[in-house]
Write a protein that holds these residues in place. Structure first.
Motif, short mmCIF file in Angstrom:
data_model
loop_
_atom_site.label_atom_id
_atom_site.label_comp_id
_atom_site.label_asym_id
_atom_site.label_seq_id
_atom_site.Cartn_x
_atom_site.Cartn_y
_atom_site.Cartn_z
N VAL B 95 0.84 -1.20 0.00
CA VAL B 95 0.00 0.00 0.00
C VAL B 95 0.87 1.25 0.00
CG1 VAL B 95 -1.57 1.37 1.45
CG2 VAL B 95 -2.04 -1.05 1.03
N ASN B 96 1.98 1.17 0.71
CA ASN B 96 2.89 2.30 0.79
C ASN B 96 3.46 2.68 -0.58
OD1 ASN B 96 4.30 4.29 2.16
ND2 ASN B 96 6.11 2.98 2.39
N LYS B 97 3.49 1.70 -1.49
CA LYS B 97 4.09 1.94 -2.80
C LYS B 97 3.05 2.09 -3.91
CE LYS B 97 8.41 -0.64 -2.17
NZ LYS B 97 9.36 0.00 -3.08
N THR B 98 1.79 2.27 -3.53
CA THR B 98 0.77 2.30 -4.58
C THR B 98 -0.01 3.60 -4.56
OG1 THR B 98 -0.85 0.90 -5.68
CG2 THR B 98 -1.19 1.27 -3.34
N ASP B 99 -0.74 3.87 -5.62
CA ASP B 99 -1.61 5.05 -5.67
C ASP B 99 -3.05 4.68 -5.35
OD1 ASP B 99 0.23 7.17 -6.94
OD2 ASP B 99 0.46 5.44 -8.29
N ILE B 100 -3.43 3.49 -5.80
CA ILE B 100 -4.86 3.13 -5.78
C ILE B 100 -5.04 1.70 -5.30
CG2 ILE B 100 -6.86 2.69 -7.29
CD1 ILE B 100 -5.25 4.91 -9.14
#
Lengths: 395, 405
Positions: B95-100
């Motif tokens: 989640v830390n590395k995602t936008d959506i």
């Protein structure tokens, strides 16, 4: 326009009927300044500003009149384009080019313009000039054929679904092109085919036709490829009242059986597993339908859902208008229209944490924003505007 | 399988974690088709939507679902068990590395796991979470179970399809899921613009029932303005403008009233117009009142032709007529072929490449109309967990033996 997230974005809107206006309504709902171009000669039927249909699909937009049959109108349209981010239209492919308003012309006055054309077939291909409305597209796409109880005769949907789908794709295309423009500085032209849009929602059936040598037949409400049984639409108490029930697993089957009070047939060997229930679905539907007929749809669906069985009321327009779930979520809203009065429509299924509809407005009256657009935006003088109106260019 | 990065594509750089089942897997697919990098996160053993047919060679198998294949093309795939503590830890790293994040769990499910929007926002304040559920996250029916059939019933598409002598009829093929996915994709792009302005993410809450109710064209408009409750009327369009008529070899959708004189001329030239040549039929109101008779006469005429003859003839005279096509006829459509609508997709499970419906838009730049087949179960575990999250081979081994991945 309102204070939504697209505030500051200007859209020159040459759309009419449903597909195009549906797309620009989404942009307008979220704050874009959508300037709808109409002509009093053609503002009839779905484009008459005093109809509920027009008011529903054109709210939150500005409205101007411009008669493109006059050569001066082209110059005005180009000036408007120069001040817009997006131009969108859903005429037959030859119309914009007849007016000299093709993307090639428009991008000369606005280098990073995004232009979106929605048409029945698309701008290229052997059928590009074919005439089609929503039902035509649904027939061509396979949706009508498959939404039927049998091949003879086919039935199809009772409304123009594909127009809405084309509108949704068009709104998505505008937003994706904006994302791209903001990153690269480049505008572009987007050609959307409603026929193709509808076919994208038939994907698995088309793959099935391609890969398996099956003759794909319409199956009505039968589960067919869905791992569920019982699965269908069943008659309830009252005039033309119906419910749907879909049982996907053993727990749901047991729960259904409980609610029914374990009739003897429910423990029959031939209904003892999902695959068996699917195999004997017709018989199962018959027995279940006898039971559902003793209840109103609303009470039955509450009973079933409380015990964890997926079920639904087949709601008609009135049920939907009064639906407590939709009301609790403010799905509907009222807008005051100067001629039509206070009228209700759907809000938007897209809601943000800080969404407000307080500053939304009804659809424009014909030419309502002529003064703002021509004088404030384009800098015409009062006398220039009146002379254009007198000639019929603006009118 | 790595999707080749191209920095000049519409949504390049947008990262999506796709936890959706059949209710919204089409939404991340739309974004993936436009160049977003989408990772499908499935529970160990695979997503339940792999059980939905049709299947290749008609034999049910999680790697042979054409439904899953279509809705998950252009994505990468990993497995992860969110119900295990270690799984949740890894999820938060992703989640830390995602936008959506796109999800379709029942309302409250992620929150109960400690993965609600607030918790995810703490890890990544810019995160956009899209939840697609049957009825939305609140309201008296939010806990109800849903599926395409239930959403279509409550949403109103059943009540106007079918005929008065049949039960209401559901639109074919998971349309409520596709509609919710389209609204979801639009909402995501709006939220991305909002994030650029505010720096903050957003929790978007899409209800399948509302998505269906928003696609009904005339149905609610006529209720609110004319107090009409539209009913089922078979293949006759709501305003009687279209009907479906049998031909020699199939069915044709045709108009009843449009360009009346041209229509009568056409039929009369074949001596098939019967009494419709009479003066009284020139009156529009009269025609509307006696639509049944027009349909009967039309039927006798269309039966003497093939669908193709009348399609061509009708379109030549600018009538919006069309044959009622089956999926096979769609595949063979010369128009779709000429526009290269179908794209080739490698499908190694069957040792060949297949024709897959492409996208309905032609962008003049920034778009690659290509398809990579849907991921196999856990196909990209190593590349994502090792190369992107930096987990060691030992850690991967351990996660696998604990059935976290």
């Amino acid at each position: 326009m309102n204070k939504g997230v697209l505030n500051g974005l200007r859209v020159l809107d040459f759309t009419w009927m449903l597909a195009g206006p549906y797309a620009t309504r989404i942009l307008a709902d979220f704050g874009a300044e959508v300037i709808k171009v109409q002509c009093s000669k053609t503002a009839r039927g779905a484009e008459s500003d005093l109809t509920g249909y027009f008011n529903t699909w054109n709210r939150n937009k500005r409205g101007i009149t411009l008669d493109m049959s006059y050569p001066e109108a082209r110059e005005i349209a180009l000036k408007l384009t120069a001040k817009s981010d997006v131009v969108i239209e859903n005429f037959s492919p030859r119309v914009m080019s007849n007016w000299g308003l093709e993307y090639e012309n428009l991008k000369e006055v606005k280098r990073d313009l995004i232009m979106v054309s929605i048409s029945a077939m698309g701008q290229t291909g052997p059928w590009r000039d074919f005439v089609a409305y929503g039902p035509t597209i649904q027939a061509l796409s396979g949706l009508t054929y498959l939404t039927s109880f049998s091949q003879n005769p086919p039935m199809g949907l009772g409304y123009s679904y594909s127009d809405v789908i084309a509108g949704l794709y068009a709104a998505l295309a505008v937003l994706a092109a904006l994302e791209y423009r903001d990153r690269t500085g480049k505008g572009q032209y987007v050609d959307i085919s409603e026929y193709e849009a509808m076919c994208t929602l038939m994907g698995p059936a088309i793959l099935d036709a391609y890969l398996n040598n099956n003759e794909i037949l319409p199956k009505g409400n039968d589960a067919d490829h869905i791992p569920a049984a019982p699965y269908g639409c069943y008659r309830c108490l009252g005039m033309d009242r119906w419910c749907v029930i879909a049982v996907f697993n053993e727990a749901e089957w047991q729960a259904l059986s409980n609610v029914m009070g374990h009739p003897s047939w429910s423990t029959d060997e031939k209904f003892s597993s999902l695959s068996k229930r699917k195999a004997y679905a017709d018989e199962l539907d018959e027995l279940l339908g006898q039971w559902t007929g003793r209840y109103t749809s609303e009470e039955l669906v509450s009973l079933l859902q409380e015990t964890g069985v997926p079920a639904g009321v087949v709601q008609n327009a009135e049920d939907i208008a009064k639906d407590p779930q939709l009301r609790a979520r403010d799905y509907f809203m009222k807008l005051e229209h100067p001629a039509l009065g206070m009228v209700t429509s759907d809000a938007s299924p897209i809601k943000f944490s800080d969404s407000v509809t307080a500053d939304w407005k009804a659809a424009p009256l014909l030419g309502e924003d002529n003064r703002y657009v021509y004088m404030e935006l384009l800098g015409m003088t009062e006398s220039e505007l009146s002379s254009y109106i007198e000639k019929g260019v603006i009118g | 399988m790595e999707v080749k990065e191209n920095k000049d594509v519409l949504l390049t750089g947008i990262k999506v974690l796709d936890l959706a089942d059949e209710k919204a897997s089409f939404c991340p697919k739309l974004l993936a088709d436009m160049g977003a990098s989408v990772i499908k996160v499935e529970r160990p053993g695979g997503d339940p939507s792999r059980d939905i047919g049709p299947f290749w060679k008609n034999s049910p198998h999680p790697e042979k679902s054409l439904f899953f294949q279509y809705n998950n093309a252009n994505k990468r795939g990993i497995t992860l068990d969110l119900e295990k503590g270690l799984g949740r830890e890894i999820f938060l790293k992703l989640v830390n590395k995602t936008d959506i994040v796109v999800e379709t769990f029942p309302p409250g499910y992620l929150k109960d796991l400690g993965l609600g929007f607030e918790a995810l926002s703490e890890v990544n304040p810019r995160l956009i979470l899209l939840s697609v559920t049957g009825f939305g996250k609140d309201g008296p029916r939010s806990k109800y179970k849903s599926c395409d059939l239930v959403a279509s019933a409550f949403g109103g598409s059943l009540c106007v399809s079918g005929s008065s002598s049949t039960p209401p009829l559901k639109p074919f093929g998971e349309q409520s899921h596709y509609t919710a996915s389209l609204f979801g994709a639009i909402a995501i792009l709006l939220a991305l613009r909002k994030r650029t302005q505010s720096g903050k993410g957003e929790h978007i809450d899409i209800s399948m029932q509302e998505a269906v109710a928003s696609t009904l064209d005339h149905v609610m408009v006529r209720y609110f303005y004319d107090r009409v409750i539209p009913e089922r009327q078979g293949s006759l369009h709501w305003d009687s403008s279209f009907c479906i008529s049998p031909c020699k070899d199939g069915y044709l959708l045709l108009t009843l009233f449009q360009q009346w004189e041209t229509l009568i001329e056409l039929m009369d030239s074949e001596d098939m117009a019967e009494d419709l040549v009479e003066e009284s039929w020139r009156d529009e109101e009269y025609r509307l009142r006696h639509a049944d008779h027009i349909i009967e006469v039309l039927e006798r005429w269309t039966k003497t032709h093939t669908t193709d003859e009348l399609f061509k003839l009708g379109q030549l005279m600018r009538f919006p007529w069309a044959p009622v096509q089956s999926p096979r006829e769609v595949l063979e459509s010369p128009h779709l072929k000429a526009r290269n609508f179908f794209v080739d997709m490698d499908y190694p499970q069957i040792g060949t490449s297949i024709k897959c419906p492409g996208s309905p838009y032609k962008f003049s730049s920034g778009f690659l109309n290509r398809r990579k087949r849907a991921p196999l179960i856990g196909e990209d575990n190593i590349s994502v967990y090792r190369n992107e999250l930096g987990l060691s081979d030992e850690e991967l081994q351990r996660l696998s033996s604990m059935h976290v991945i």
